[in-house]
Design a protein around this motif. Sequence first.
Motif, short mmCIF file in Angstrom:
data_model
loop_
_atom_site.label_atom_id
_atom_site.label_comp_id
_atom_site.label_asym_id
_atom_site.label_seq_id
_atom_site.Cartn_x
_atom_site.Cartn_y
_atom_site.Cartn_z
N LEU A 1 0.89 -1.16 -0.06
CA LEU A 1 -0.09 -0.14 0.00
C LEU A 1 0.84 1.22 0.11
O LEU A 1 0.44 2.31 -0.68
CB LEU A 1 -1.05 0.04 1.36
N LEU A 2 2.15 1.24 0.51
CA LEU A 2 2.76 2.43 0.69
C LEU A 2 3.07 2.87 -0.96
O LEU A 2 3.21 3.91 -1.11
CB LEU A 2 4.26 2.02 1.30
N ILE A 3 3.33 2.04 -1.72
CA ILE A 3 3.64 2.39 -3.21
C ILE A 3 2.40 2.39 -3.90
O ILE A 3 2.09 3.49 -4.66
CB ILE A 3 4.73 1.55 -3.57
N SER A 4 1.63 1.55 -3.82
CA SER A 4 0.39 1.41 -4.75
C SER A 4 -0.83 2.46 -4.55
O SER A 4 -1.05 3.06 -5.32
CB SER A 4 -0.47 0.19 -4.49
N THR A 5 -0.88 2.90 -3.12
CA THR A 5 -1.66 4.14 -3.08
C THR A 5 -0.90 5.38 -3.40
O THR A 5 -1.68 6.16 -4.13
CB THR A 5 -2.08 4.48 -1.56
N MET A 6 0.37 5.61 -3.55
CA MET A 6 0.78 6.64 -4.02
C MET A 6 0.69 6.92 -5.62
O MET A 6 0.18 7.78 -6.11
CB MET A 6 2.59 6.72 -3.83
N ASN A 7 0.96 5.52 -6.07
CA ASN A 7 0.78 5.53 -7.66
C ASN A 7 -0.59 5.80 -8.07
O ASN A 7 -0.89 6.69 -9.29
CB ASN A 7 1.27 4.32 -8.04
N GLN A 8 -1.48 5.21 -7.38
CA GLN A 8 -3.02 5.50 -7.73
C GLN A 8 -3.43 6.83 -7.41
O GLN A 8 -4.11 7.20 -8.33
CB GLN A 8 -3.85 4.66 -6.76
N THR A 9 -2.90 7.53 -6.59
CA THR A 9 -3.14 8.94 -6.45
C THR A 9 -2.77 9.80 -7.60
O THR A 9 -3.24 10.49 -7.93
CB THR A 9 -2.75 9.57 -4.84
N ILE A 10 -1.53 9.69 -7.63
CA ILE A 10 -0.82 10.43 -8.81
C ILE A 10 -1.77 10.08 -10.08
O ILE A 10 -1.97 11.08 -10.94
CB ILE A 10 0.49 9.92 -9.13
N SER A 11 -2.10 8.76 -10.32
CA SER A 11 -2.79 8.44 -11.61
C SER A 11 -4.10 9.10 -11.35
O SER A 11 -4.66 9.66 -12.59
CB SER A 11 -2.88 7.04 -11.71
N ASP A 12 -4.77 9.02 -10.52
CA ASP A 12 -6.18 9.62 -10.25
C ASP A 12 -6.37 11.20 -10.47
O ASP A 12 -6.80 11.68 -11.20
CB ASP A 12 -6.67 9.24 -8.90
N TYR A 13 -4.90 11.74 -9.97
CA TYR A 13 -4.83 13.19 -10.16
C TYR A 13 -4.86 13.55 -11.57
O TYR A 13 -5.41 14.51 -12.25
CB TYR A 13 -3.68 13.64 -9.47
N GLU A 14 -3.89 13.03 -12.02
CA GLU A 14 -3.75 13.12 -13.67
C GLU A 14 -4.88 12.89 -14.55
O GLU A 14 -5.18 13.55 -15.55
CB GLU A 14 -2.52 12.13 -14.24
N LYS A 15 -5.81 11.88 -13.94
CA LYS A 15 -6.84 11.67 -14.92
C LYS A 15 -8.01 12.59 -14.77
O LYS A 15 -8.87 12.60 -15.17
CB LYS A 15 -7.55 10.20 -14.46
N GLY A 16 -7.80 13.47 -13.36
CA GLY A 16 -8.78 14.60 -13.15
C GLY A 16 -9.90 13.85 -12.51
O GLY A 16 -11.17 14.60 -12.56
N ILE A 17 -9.79 12.74 -11.75
CA ILE A 17 -11.20 12.43 -11.20
C ILE A 17 -11.41 13.27 -10.03
O ILE A 17 -12.63 13.08 -9.54
CB ILE A 17 -10.90 10.77 -10.58
N PHE A 18 -10.90 14.04 -9.38
CA PHE A 18 -11.02 14.48 -8.08
C PHE A 18 -11.76 15.93 -8.32
O PHE A 18 -11.20 16.87 -9.32
CB PHE A 18 -9.78 15.23 -7.35
N LYS A 19 -13.10 16.02 -8.27
CA LYS A 19 -13.85 17.04 -8.71
C LYS A 19 -14.27 18.35 -7.57
O LYS A 19 -14.89 19.17 -7.79
CB LYS A 19 -15.23 16.58 -9.18
N GLU A 20 -14.32 17.44 -6.21
CA GLU A 20 -14.95 18.26 -5.18
C GLU A 20 -13.95 18.24 -4.06
O GLU A 20 -13.13 17.14 -3.89
CB GLU A 20 -16.31 18.06 -4.87
N TYR A 21 -13.72 19.01 -3.10
CA TYR A 21 -12.93 18.92 -1.70
C TYR A 21 -13.75 19.79 -0.58
O TYR A 21 -14.15 20.97 -0.74
CB TYR A 21 -11.58 19.54 -2.03
#
Length: 151
Positions: free
Chosen positions: A92-112
């Motif tokens: 999880l140390l690496i997979s969550t980081m890679n997933q977050t970067i990928s999700d950020y680049e895909k633009g899935i974060f719409k609200e905060y």
Amino acid sequence: MNATFNIWKTSRATYLKFLENYSLEQLNKIPEGMSNNLIWNIGHIIVSQQGLVYRLSGLPRYVSDEMTAKYQNGSVPTGNTTQEEVDEIKNLLISTMNQTISDYEKGIFKEYTPYETKTGFSLQNLNDAIEFNNYHEGIHLGFMMKIKRFI
């Protein structure tokens, strides 16, 4: 965000070295006068990042509710972490980081949902949360450097 992500990758690589270079016994040891251990700090930074970035964005986390409860703010180690749990944390140390970067680049974060940390930082958006996460991980790396002197 490239610099921020590069800092994060370096930080996580440093955490990974703890998992690779310390025994299960050393990862679980709580030095006298301290309230946690090396493995708790690593689990904590994973769970915290998932909360700061995904939960506050209204998205599902990539960690279980059980792991969240075990390593969230205010928790303390309640027993020895098993090798299987260490292996999961290592993944999880690496997979969550890679997933977050990928999700950020895909633009899935719409609200905060804005959030004020216990240390007084006001996080108004996703970028604030990602940048604060690097600061938070640095704090816990400092705790781990202190812990390792006593194990």
